[in-house]
Design a protein around this motif. Structure first.
Motif, mmCIF file in Angstrom:
data_model
loop_
_atom_site.group_PDB
_atom_site.id
_atom_site.type_symbol
_atom_site.label_atom_id
_atom_site.label_comp_id
_atom_site.label_asym_id
_atom_site.label_seq_id
_atom_site.Cartn_x
_atom_site.Cartn_y
_atom_site.Cartn_z
ATOM 1 N N GLN A 31 -0.558 6.191 -16.983
ATOM 2 C CA GLN A 31 -1.801 6.052 -16.240
ATOM 3 C C GLN A 31 -1.485 6.287 -14.698
ATOM 4 N N SER A 32 -1.525 7.713 -14.548
ATOM 5 C CA SER A 32 -1.388 8.159 -12.968
ATOM 6 C C SER A 32 -2.176 7.511 -12.001
ATOM 7 N N SER A 33 -1.834 7.497 -10.858
ATOM 8 C CA SER A 33 -2.423 7.229 -9.730
ATOM 9 C C SER A 33 -1.824 7.445 -8.389
ATOM 10 N N ALA A 34 -2.215 8.025 -7.489
ATOM 11 C CA ALA A 34 -1.774 8.309 -6.179
ATOM 12 C C ALA A 34 -1.311 7.355 -5.428
ATOM 13 N N LEU A 35 -1.957 6.070 -5.361
ATOM 14 C CA LEU A 35 -1.746 4.882 -4.633
ATOM 15 C C LEU A 35 -1.717 3.444 -5.352
ATOM 16 N N ARG A 36 -0.953 2.586 -5.114
ATOM 17 C CA ARG A 36 -1.015 1.342 -5.778
ATOM 18 C C ARG A 36 -1.214 0.412 -4.466
ATOM 19 N N ALA B 64 -16.806 7.080 -4.273
ATOM 20 C CA ALA B 64 -17.400 8.116 -4.253
ATOM 21 C C ALA B 64 -16.176 9.182 -4.192
ATOM 22 N N GLY B 65 -15.306 8.910 -3.497
ATOM 23 C CA GLY B 65 -14.121 9.841 -3.091
ATOM 24 C C GLY B 65 -12.930 9.608 -3.711
ATOM 25 N N SER B 66 -12.935 9.032 -4.722
ATOM 26 C CA SER B 66 -11.427 8.686 -5.552
ATOM 27 C C SER B 66 -11.840 8.083 -6.844
ATOM 28 N N GLU B 67 -10.801 8.097 -7.661
ATOM 29 C CA GLU B 67 -10.786 7.501 -8.922
ATOM 30 C C GLU B 67 -10.052 6.128 -8.729
ATOM 31 N N ARG C 119 0.722 -1.138 0.139
ATOM 32 C CA ARG C 119 -0.031 -0.175 -0.125
ATOM 33 C C ARG C 119 1.015 1.111 -0.022
ATOM 34 N N THR C 120 1.074 1.609 -1.260
ATOM 35 C CA THR C 120 2.266 2.848 -1.187
ATOM 36 C C THR C 120 1.832 3.867 -2.326
ATOM 37 N N ALA C 121 2.508 4.708 -2.125
ATOM 38 C CA ALA C 121 2.534 6.295 -3.182
ATOM 39 C C ALA C 121 3.950 6.073 -3.860
ATOM 40 N N LYS C 122 4.642 5.010 -3.495
ATOM 41 C CA LYS C 122 5.965 5.102 -4.097
ATOM 42 C C LYS C 122 5.956 3.729 -5.309
#
Length: 101
Positions: free
Chosen positions: A50-55, A84-87, A38-41
Motif C-alpha cells: 500500500q504505497s503512499s507518499a507521506l505518513r 480533493a487533491g490527494s488519496e 510527518r515524513t516521506a521516509k
C-alpha cells in the motif's frame, strides 16, 4: 486518554499544499494535537503493498480533540482541499492495549 491519528497521504495535485501547512499546524495545536511524524521516509514491513507518499502521526489528548479538529470550521475548507487533491486514509486509534493481560 490519548488518541492517535495515523494518515497515509499521496498528493494527486500539489496546488493545495502551500495553503494547507500553516493553517493545519495552527489548528492541530489549537485542539491540543502534536505531530509525532510527518515524513516521506517510511517503509512497509508487512502485508499487501500500500504505497503512499507521506505518513503522518498526530497525538491527541482525547477523541473529542481529534474530532473537533476535523470538524473545526476553520479546518473544513483545508480538509476538502486535501481530500480533493490527494488519496488520503485517516485512522483514529485509541491509545490503549486491549490485548494486555
Amino acid at each position: 486518554m490519548a488518541y492517535f491519528s495515523v494518515l497515509a497521504v499521496t498528493p494527486t495535485s500539489e496546488d493545495w499544499i502551500p495553503d494547507y501547512i500553516a493553517p493545519a499546524n495552527k489548528l492541530v495545536a489549537k485542539h491540543g494535537g502534536k505531530y509525532l511524524a510527518r515524513t516521506a521516509k517510511h517503509e512497509q514491513l508487512e502485508g499487501k503493498t500500500q504505497s503512499s507518499a507521506l505518513r503522518i502521526v498526530i497525538e491527541w489528548p482525547s477523541r473529542d480533540a481529534a474530532v473537533n479538529f476535523m470538524n473545526d470550521p476553520e479546518y473544513v475548507p483545508h480538509l476538502k482541499a486535501r481530500t480533493a487533491g490527494s488519496e488520503s486514509f485517516h485512522f483514529l486509534i485509541e491509545g490503549k492495549d486491549d490485548l494486555a493481560s
